[in-house]
Design an enzyme around this catalytic site. Structure first.
Site: not given
Length: 452
Positions: A339, A341, A80
């Site tokens: 994000d 993820h 990430c």
């Protein structure tokens, strides 16, 4: 047979892990829904959505070729921070090549990342990928052709200009593809990480990623990237003479057999003539900082708001502890972020019409400043020496210590910095910078969103 069985188990674990991350992503309580955007944004909601969705979104991927030094074919669960770093560099390249006002024509057509749709999609992809692993063959690959050549085939000048920008957009995204041949892709970043003691599957902190990104931009072989480079501050100090050298130093002419038709891309709306490229380069400035001890010092919240309000800021990579994200703005006491993820399937960016939808996110997220991890890297884009002089002067004023606080988050000094080898003398536990103490100036907001 044992090895084959073990490989199948690892593949299954990876695929189920990707589904878990997708479910976790879509059920995050901090997602900024369309309704909350309409409630909180003061101004044009569509303009906000268009601007956010036009940014390049880089997430976990799976089913790409094995990463250097490993057998991993996905970065799900560990990559990430590398993805957040890619997004920050992509924003710098957007400013450089397309300008701050550019937006993607399809930004408002993206579907919301609602839980039911995306979780179902993830489950279907799991089944399909398992079936494909028994037989699947990749589709045909088509080499990208020159954007200029394609634009010339169109009718009006307006159509040609719009098409040209879309091709530049596509070329920029392709630089971050998950292939060993792409200059800023995950494979390249992992290979550079090996020289700093990092392996595929390790946790990468924001300071280490800054140095990896610097090397990747510096060493990029694509001719389109010859007019830009990167600089990383040393011990929270930006040495102005070094940045000026980065702007002025001619880059050795690079050629690549993989991209013979790569265009010389324009900066903003103005074409860059090849004859000017050796004389000046833009610089992406990366500043690793630490904004507190175990937690971010609340005194830094206004400092972060001030930084994110600057037109030349390209964001902050950081996040929660062990969960990286890319901060692109703020609203009141919450950070707006992209994000990484969410695990998506590999996309072959070598084809001329690869789908762009998975590289753009329609749904912003937010989190309280109080949850922000203190270790982060701030990014800035400087187009020229003159631009840098203005940036350093403005930031130096913002960073002036107050009567209450003695130390700025980082500083600008004249002259050159000493050579710094990131991996020398650092244990894995000490690879993140130990620095910083404190804030600068307040920013008044009235409930509106601020996007860098």
């Amino acid at each position: 047979m044992e090895n084959k069985g073990s490989d199948e188990v690892e593949k299954l674990k990876t695929k189920f892990l990707s589904v878990w991350h997708n479910v976790k992503y879509t059920t995050d309580e901090e997602s900024l829904t369309e309704a909350s955007v309409e409630d909180l944004v003061m101004g044009d909601v569509d303009a906000f959505r268009r601007d956010f969705a036009s940014r390049v979104w880089l997430t976990y991927r799976e089913e790409f070729s094995p990463l250097p030094g490993s057998t991993l074919t996905s970065d799900c669960g560990w990559g990430c921070m590398l993805r957040a770093g890619q997004m920050m560099v992509a924003q710098g390249l957007m400013l450089h090549f397309l300008g701050r006002d550019w937006t993607w024509s399809e930004a408002l057509t993206l579907q919301p990342l609602d839980t039911e749709t995306w979780t179902t999609t993830a489950a279907k992809r799991l089944v399909a990928s398992l079936e494909a692993s028994l037989q699947g063959a990749p589709g045909p690959s088509v080499r990208n052709s020159s954007p200029q050549a394609q634009a010339l085939s169109l009718g009006s000048a307006e159509e040609a200009d719009a098409h040209l920008k879309e091709m530049y957009h596509r070329t920029l995204v392709s630089w971050f593809g998950d292939s060993p041949s792409t200059p800023l892709g995950l494979h390249r970043l992992v290979r550079l990480g090996l020289t700093m003691g990092k392996q595929a599957g390790d946790w990468y902190g924001p300071a280490v990623v800054a140095h990896i990104l610097k090397k990747a931009v510096e060493e990029a072989m694509d001719p389109g990237l010859a007019c830009i480079t990167a600089y990383v501050s040393q011990d929270c100090t930006v040495y102005s003479a070094d940045v000026v050298d980065c702007h002025r130093a001619p880059r050795a002419e690079r050629t690549s057999d993989e991209t013979p038709d790569a265009p010389t891309l324009p900066q903003n709306d103005h074409p860059v003539h090849a004859s000017t490229l050796p004389e000046s380069r833009a610089v992406i400035i990366l500043v690793p900082v630490r904004l507190g001890g175990e937690k971010t010092n609340p005194e830094y919240f206004d400092f972060a708001k001030s930084i994110l309000s600057l037109e030349y800021c390209i964001g902050i990579i950081g996040g929660k502890p062990k969960q990286a994200c890319y901060f692109v703005g703020f609203q009141d006491d919450s950070l707006i972020y992209m994000d990484p993820h969410y695990c998506q399937s590999f996309v072959d960016v070598s084809t001329s019409d690869f789908p762009l939808q998975s590289y753009h996110c329609p749904s912003p997220k937010k989190m309280p400043f109080s949850k922000m991890d203190p270790s982060c890297t701030v990014g800035f884009y400087s187009r020229s020496v003159q631009d840098y002089e203005r940036i350093s002067q403005e930031l130096s004023k913002l960073l002036q210590p107050s009567a209450k606080e003695k130390y700025p988050a980082f500083t600008f000094v004249q002259g050159h910095g000493r050579d710094y080898n990131l991996s020398a003398g650092l244990t894995p536990e000490k690879r993140e910078w130990p620095f910083i103490h404190d804030p600068r100036r307040t920013v008044t907001t009235v409930g509106d969103f601020v996007l860098l």
